[in-house]
Design an enzyme around this catalytic site. Structure first.
Site, PDB file in Angstrom:
ATOM      1  N   ASP A 154       6.858  22.275  23.268  1.00 40.52           N
ATOM      2  CA  ASP A 154       7.686  22.528  22.029  1.00 40.52           C
ATOM      3  C   ASP A 154       6.478  22.654  20.887  1.00 40.52           C
ATOM      4  O   ASP A 154       5.688  21.890  20.635  1.00 40.52           O
ATOM      5  CB  ASP A 154       8.586  21.249  21.771  1.00 40.52           C
ATOM      6  CG  ASP A 154       9.672  21.054  22.788  1.00 40.52           C
ATOM      7  OD1 ASP A 154       9.921  22.045  23.466  1.00 40.52           O
ATOM      8  OD2 ASP A 154      10.415  19.933  22.747  1.00 40.52           O
TER       9      ASP A 154
ATOM     10  N   HIS B  47      11.147  23.461  16.064  1.00 39.59           N
ATOM     11  CA  HIS B  47      10.916  24.265  17.016  1.00 39.59           C
ATOM     12  C   HIS B  47      10.827  25.535  16.344  1.00 39.59           C
ATOM     13  O   HIS B  47      11.197  25.895  15.250  1.00 39.59           O
ATOM     14  CB  HIS B  47      12.152  24.588  18.071  1.00 39.59           C
ATOM     15  CG  HIS B  47      12.278  23.257  19.069  1.00 39.59           C
ATOM     16  ND1 HIS B  47      11.491  22.946  19.996  1.00 39.59           N
ATOM     17  CD2 HIS B  47      12.947  22.057  18.680  1.00 39.59           C
ATOM     18  CE1 HIS B  47      11.842  21.675  20.748  1.00 39.59           C
ATOM     19  NE2 HIS B  47      12.769  21.223  19.754  1.00 39.59           N
TER      20      HIS B  47
END
Length: 773
Positions: free
Chosen positions: A202, A421
């Site tokens: 991530d 993100h």
């Protein structure tokens, strides 16, 4: 050493022999997702290349209970894993690690687990918290491991620094780079035998209040394994998100409601605490409304955040340098006792774990506050399919209570993602900047991933570029093939002078960890610590034929055999410059050679030939006539020589020109071109004579044998000594050179083919006769 009876000039030996790699050394890469393949949750990626096996991340699926939350761990023999790399501490990336390390055969292998220092520090806290939360869950099947397993796994992990080059034996290395997202998060640039893979985990390309954004590695990878969480969605910029968020919070408390924010204990919780503390400081009218974080883990983790300030952005580092600790909150306080909320019914803001509200305090508060329309819940992170957080986003009229039955839902539900993100714009730009040949999308729902793949292809197509994008499902191996060059580095005395283009360099080829080094045998010990030894092999063979018969067979097999005597005066033959056949007695010979891959093959074939002489029909024919038999006694009588010994001085021009090899060569060329003349041999010009068109001489005046190929009034002349072709027609010259190469392969003997020489031609000097004067 055997004295040579005549001068033999072998072709140069090959400098380096490179063998075909075994199957496991094939240049292909296999990527298998044991989790997060067309889904979000339980990230686990297996990378295999050239016998090396790397596992990136080992998470649990937050929406699945017990064993079902694990990756598909039965698909892998964990004892064969060389290394596990954990990108960050979130449950869906790290929470399966204690189970894999302590309850599978991973501990039977030699693999190690690596993560950054900050990730390791928080990993221990979060995994203990996971155990505590699982213990609160009435469903005991969800308890995959206990505190002892967590402690053991934590002690076994190896902490690494950002930008630290970690080298593992066998051509495997990796380097962590900043990924943003959460404290300690890293992306790994993995190199296996020269092939480079970037695993992002991530990541975030937006600097927030305390973290740096993901960085671009200085080396271009061949493969990029990239998250696709938000697909093609475009998120608002940070300032816009912060304004929306603080406005929502203020509206809820101003109407007398309670604001619930389910957060992970680490990650965006710290970011939101910084934001709320700053907002409350700027709005005095709100300062009488309490803001809490209801997590002892959050409180303990603040010590970790203060320890790793040096990994945060410049703003945080500069504030610490001024002794202004941004994590010493003025208005955000730790709620030690949740019962205090039930006693005070006034408005408040509370950040509570767990993030997905499947159970724990955040779920309890949701069920308690849901019936009141003044209250509100703000979902601040990505919500995984199947969790209560995702269910709430559809704004149902009722929610299921963990105590049984349903609870009416009247509180407001809003989503503002601070999940750190990348959105489509950031992800697309980062992928283009990385510039990998292959992009593998993971950590995204199938629909989002499919739309992202289509959008990326359209983006590249608009620029006239191509990109290979893959979206593997769980447990479906993705195999990618690469064409890799093998570079050999010369060191030591071989590297003292730069060789000219086209020259041969001879040395020892040393292979280690898929890298190749060429060095002189004299430098071997200095550079590698290795020593060399020469193995002399000997093999005796009984024979019942004459020595001349042995030579006849060797000549028939290898084309050329050198005759001489060895050190003790015994007759011997030398085969292909490497193997001696020594007559140790009238009834026995001995093969002697220095062991090497080529000499061993020659010796094996010679041994097989000698062992078959007695049973060969040719032997019976050769020894059937009088005076053509094997002589194994000492009586002196004449023998017919099976091989007429001729040397350069004994051969006439007619003998050389009628060489059967030349005849076969001429027939081969005639089959392709029709008209071929030669071999031609002319005597040299007498001293002082003018040129008469005879140019078939070398620089010393010795005659050269030639052969002329004629086609369509054009002539190409072949020098039968050097096998060079000359012609005024470039096209004919090229055709003759091509056919000549095929012809030589056909007519040359085994020894000539192996050693790389031309036809067996001795130089002949012919005295000029009167007619040539």
């Amino acid at each position: 050493m055997i004295p040579r009876r005549h001068h033999f000039k072998p072709a140069p030996q090959p400098t380096v022999q490179v063998l075909q790699p075994p199957d496991e050394d094939a240049p292909s890469l296999t990527i298998t997702m044991l989790g997060a393949g067309q889904e979000v949750g339980r990230s686990c990626c297996v990378i295999e290349h050239r016998g090396k096996k790397i596992v990136c991340d080992a998470g649990l699926h937050p929406a699945q209970p017990g064993i079902g939350a694990l990756p598909f761990i039965d698909e892998l023999d964990w004892s064969t894993v060389d290394a596990m790399l954990i990108t960050h501490f979130h449950v869906d990336h790290a929470a399966a690690l204690p189970y894999i390390m302590e309850k599978t055969n991973f501990k039977d292998g030699n693999g190690k687990v690596y993560m950054t220092h900050a990730t390791k520090a928080i990993y221990g806290l979060t995994m203990m918290d996971t155990v505590r939360l699982n213990d609160q869950n009435p469903d005991t099947s969800g308890r995959l491991y206990d505190e002892a397993d967590v402690q053991s796994s934590w002690q076994s992990t190896i902490a690494v620094d950002y930008h630290q080059d970690i080298v593992i034996a066998g051509g495997l290395r990796f380097t962590p780079y900043h990924a943003g997202h959460v404290l300690g998060a890293s992306m790994f640039l993995i190199e296996i035998a020269g092939l480079k893979i970037l695993y992002t985990g991530d990541y975030s390309r937006e600097e927030d209040r305390h973290l740096v954004m993901a960085e671009i590695p200085p080396v271009k990878p061949d493969v990029m394994i990239c998250e696709s969480t938000f697909g093609v969605h475009t998120l608002p910029d940070r300032k816009e998100k912060e304004e929306q968020f603080t406005t929502l919070v203020a509206n809820i408390v101003r109407r007398g409601g309670r604001c619930l924010m389910p957060i992970p204990s680490f990650g965006n919780g710290q970011e939101l605490a910084l934001l709320l503390d700053e907002y409350w400081n700027d709005h005095p009218e709100l300062q009488n409304i309490p803001v809490y974080f209801a997590s002892s883990l959050f409180q303990r983790g603040m010590r970790v955040y203060k320890t790793y300030v040096h990994t945060m952005n410049a703003n945080i580092r500069s504030r610490f340098a001024r002794r202004d600790n941004p994590f010493d909150f003025r208005f955000v306080k730790w709620l030690k006792d949740p019962q205090k909320l039930r006693e005070n019914k006034g408005p408040c803001v509370i950040m509570s774990s767990p993030q997905f509200m499947s159970f724990g305090l955040s779920r309890d508060l949701l069920e308690e506050w849901a019936p009141d329309s003044k209250n509100g819940v703000i979902v601040t992170g990505y919500s995984i399919e199947g969790t209560m957080a995702r269910t709430l986003l559809s704004e149902p009229d009722h929610i299921e209570s963990l105590k049984g039955g349903n609870v009416p839902r009247r509180l407001t539900v809003k989503e503002i993602s601070f999940g750190a993100h990348v959105d489509y714009a950031q992800n697309s730009k980062f992928i283009q900047e990385i510039g990998a040949q292959h992009v593998v999308l993971v950590h995204g729902e199938a629909s989002q991933m499919g739309r992202l793949r289509a959008a990326l292809r359209d983006t590249y197509a608009a620029k006239g570029q191509e990109i290979n994008i893959h979206t593997p499902k769980n447990c479906e191996p993705l195999t990618l093939t690469f064409r890799q060059e093998r570079m050999v580095k010369a060191i030591g005395s071989l590297a003292a002078t730069r060789p000219e283009h086209g020259t041969s360099v001879k040395g020892l080829l040393v292979s280690k960890d898929f890298s190749y080094t060429l060095l002189s045998p004299a430098d071997l010990h200095d550079f590698t610590g290795l020593s060399t030894s020469t193995i002399i092999q000997k093999q005796g063979v009984a024979i019942s034929v004459d020595w001349a018969v042995v030579r006849w067979y060797l000549e028939g097999m290898y084309g050329e055999v050198e005759e001489g005597v060895e050190e003790e005066g015994k007759a011997a033959f030398i085969i292909m410059n490497g193997v001696q056949v020594v007559q140790i007695s009238p009834t026995a010979v001995e093969l002697r050679w220095k062991s090497s891959s080529s000499n061993d093959m020659i010796a094996d074939s010679a041994l097989a030939l000698l062992l078959g002489i007695d049973g060969s029909p040719a032997t019976a024919k050769l020894t059937a006539s009088p005076n053509k038999h094997a002589c194994n006694h000492s009586n002196s009588h004449s023998h017919t020589d099976l091989y007429p010994h001729t040397y350069p001085g004994d051969k006439s021009a007619k003998d050389v020109a009628s060489n059967p090899e030349f005849e076969r060569l001429r027939m081969f060329l005639e089959a392709h071109f029709g008209h071929v003349e030669g071999p031609n041999l002319r005597p040299p010009l007498p001293p002082g004579a003018d040129g008469d068109g005879n140019d078939d001489k070398d620089k010393d005046g010795d005659d050269w044998l030639t052969m002329d190929v004629k086609l369509d009034n054009q002539t190409a002349r072949i020098d039968l000594i050097s096998m060079r072709v000359e012609s005024e027609s470039a096209e004919l010259q090229k055709r003759v050179e091509t056919v000549l190469e095929m012809a030589l392969t056909t007519v040359k003997s085994l020894s000539q083919t192996f050693l790389g020489g031309g036809l067996d031609v001795d130089m002949v000097k012919v005295e000029p006769n009167e007619s040539d004067s």
